[in-house]
Scaffold this active site. Sequence first.
Site, PDB file in Angstrom:
ATOM      1  N   CYS A  82       6.509  -0.594   7.279  1.00 22.95           N
ATOM      2  CA  CYS A  82       5.962   1.299   6.739  1.00 22.95           C
ATOM      3  C   CYS A  82       7.136   1.511   6.083  1.00 22.95           C
ATOM      4  O   CYS A  82       8.156   2.351   6.221  1.00 22.95           O
ATOM      5  CB  CYS A  82       5.611   2.284   7.727  1.00 22.95           C
ATOM      6  SG  CYS A  82       4.522   4.086   6.931  1.00 22.95           S
ATOM      7  N   LEU A  83       7.152   1.351   4.727  1.00 19.41           N
ATOM      8  CA  LEU A  83       6.882   2.755   3.684  1.00 19.41           C
ATOM      9  C   LEU A  83       8.086   4.000   3.910  1.00 19.41           C
ATOM     10  O   LEU A  83       9.044   3.897   3.604  1.00 19.41           O
ATOM     11  CB  LEU A  83       6.819   2.255   2.524  1.00 19.41           C
ATOM     12  CG  LEU A  83       6.637   1.118   2.471  1.00 19.41           C
ATOM     13  CD1 LEU A  83       5.922   1.223   0.395  1.00 19.41           C
ATOM     14  CD2 LEU A  83       7.835   0.032   1.855  1.00 19.41           C
TER      15      LEU A  83
ATOM     16  N   GLY B 120       1.060  -1.196  -0.222  1.00 21.17           N
ATOM     17  CA  GLY B 120       0.144  -0.106  -0.173  1.00 21.17           C
ATOM     18  C   GLY B 120       0.733   0.954  -0.156  1.00 21.17           C
ATOM     19  O   GLY B 120       1.839   1.484   0.547  1.00 21.17           O
TER      20      GLY B 120
ATOM     21  N   GLN C 104       3.094   9.816   0.973  1.00 23.09           N
ATOM     22  CA  GLN C 104       4.337   8.921   0.760  1.00 23.09           C
ATOM     23  C   GLN C 104       5.316   9.382  -0.648  1.00 23.09           C
ATOM     24  O   GLN C 104       6.326   8.866  -0.025  1.00 23.09           O
ATOM     25  CB  GLN C 104       4.484   8.119   1.641  1.00 23.09           C
ATOM     26  CG  GLN C 104       3.763   7.559   2.509  1.00 23.09           C
ATOM     27  CD  GLN C 104       3.455   6.028   3.053  1.00 23.09           C
ATOM     28  OE1 GLN C 104       2.300   5.297   2.013  1.00 23.09           O
ATOM     29  NE2 GLN C 104       4.637   4.822   3.556  1.00 23.09           N
TER      30      GLN C 104
ATOM     31  N   HIS D  84      -1.854   7.708   7.098  1.00 23.04           N
ATOM     32  CA  HIS D  84      -1.109   8.861   6.428  1.00 23.04           C
ATOM     33  C   HIS D  84      -1.141   9.652   6.093  1.00 23.04           C
ATOM     34  O   HIS D  84      -0.505  10.995   6.103  1.00 23.04           O
ATOM     35  CB  HIS D  84      -0.474   7.892   5.155  1.00 23.04           C
ATOM     36  CG  HIS D  84       1.167   7.324   5.561  1.00 23.04           C
ATOM     37  ND1 HIS D  84       1.962   7.385   6.738  1.00 23.04           N
ATOM     38  CD2 HIS D  84       0.863   5.116   5.338  1.00 23.04           C
ATOM     39  CE1 HIS D  84       2.754   6.246   6.777  1.00 23.04           C
ATOM     40  NE2 HIS D  84       2.187   4.819   5.763  1.00 23.04           N
TER      41      HIS D  84
ATOM     42  N   HIS E  80      -3.954   1.899   7.479  1.00 27.45           N
ATOM     43  CA  HIS E  80      -2.639   2.312   7.723  1.00 27.45           C
ATOM     44  C   HIS E  80      -2.665   3.543   7.147  1.00 27.45           C
ATOM     45  O   HIS E  80      -2.212   4.506   7.001  1.00 27.45           O
ATOM     46  CB  HIS E  80      -2.156   0.868   7.612  1.00 27.45           C
ATOM     47  CG  HIS E  80      -0.597   1.347   6.954  1.00 27.45           C
ATOM     48  ND1 HIS E  80       0.930   0.830   8.117  1.00 27.45           N
ATOM     49  CD2 HIS E  80       0.061   2.543   6.715  1.00 27.45           C
ATOM     50  CE1 HIS E  80       1.652   1.526   8.209  1.00 27.45           C
ATOM     51  NE2 HIS E  80       1.526   2.181   6.703  1.00 27.45           N
ATOM     52  N   GLU E  81      -3.582   3.697   5.445  1.00 26.87           N
ATOM     53  CA  GLU E  81      -3.083   4.555   4.345  1.00 26.87           C
ATOM     54  C   GLU E  81      -3.791   5.465   5.100  1.00 26.87           C
ATOM     55  O   GLU E  81      -3.187   6.942   4.837  1.00 26.87           O
ATOM     56  CB  GLU E  81      -3.616   3.866   3.355  1.00 26.87           C
ATOM     57  CG  GLU E  81      -2.614   2.707   2.479  1.00 26.87           C
ATOM     58  CD  GLU E  81      -1.472   2.850   2.386  1.00 26.87           C
ATOM     59  OE1 GLU E  81      -0.083   4.263   3.043  1.00 26.87           O
ATOM     60  OE2 GLU E  81      -0.656   1.582   3.272  1.00 26.87           O
TER      61      GLU E  81
HETATM   62 NI    NI Z   1       3.269   3.355   5.453  1.00 25.53          NI
END
Ligand code: NI
Length: 179
Positions: free
Chosen positions: A92-93, A44, A49, A138, A134-135
């Site tokens: 998480c990226l 995702g 991000q 963000h 999660h998104e």
């Molecule tokens: Ni993340």
Amino acid sequence: MALEIVHYGDPILRKVCKPVEDFSTLSPLLDDMFDTMYEANGIGLAANQVGVDLNLFVIDISDIESEGESIHIFINGKIMDSGGESWFEEGCLSLPEVRLEVKRPEFIEFKYQDESGKEHKQKIDGLLARAIQHEMDHLNGIFIVDRVSSAVKMGVQKELKMIKKGTVTRAKDRKALVF
Ligand code: NI
């Protein structure tokens, strides 16, 4: 084209992102976001991000937990209702090397628009509900480190400092699901 993923410490990840109003110009951004997510082995990715202040995110959880094809674009999403409780290890990226057990509602009622601007409302559970939450976090300026106890957050202070300094830019460990 894969874009650069911004990390913890960048102010855009602490913003409440702006709603999408012009749907006609989204296509190249969405393509780039999918490229970026796949290149980083993520499931995702939210627009902020990659440094874009817009309320949209992409998810691909195909073939994880035998979901089958499950590729999604969610725009101007809003969690209307939620219930239940589940724990799951999230990566998480934007937080390379950090892995945390995060408690979230098990199911959600989710309102969103697709890339044509059409509105949808859906009950969602399982991994997709987790990824959406999660998104959405963000897009509201919230990280997984804000979803754990202060004791657990203390345990990753060193990693957070290194990420802020730019020392860690990419996770070596690929075991947890990252989004
Ligand atoms: Ni993340």
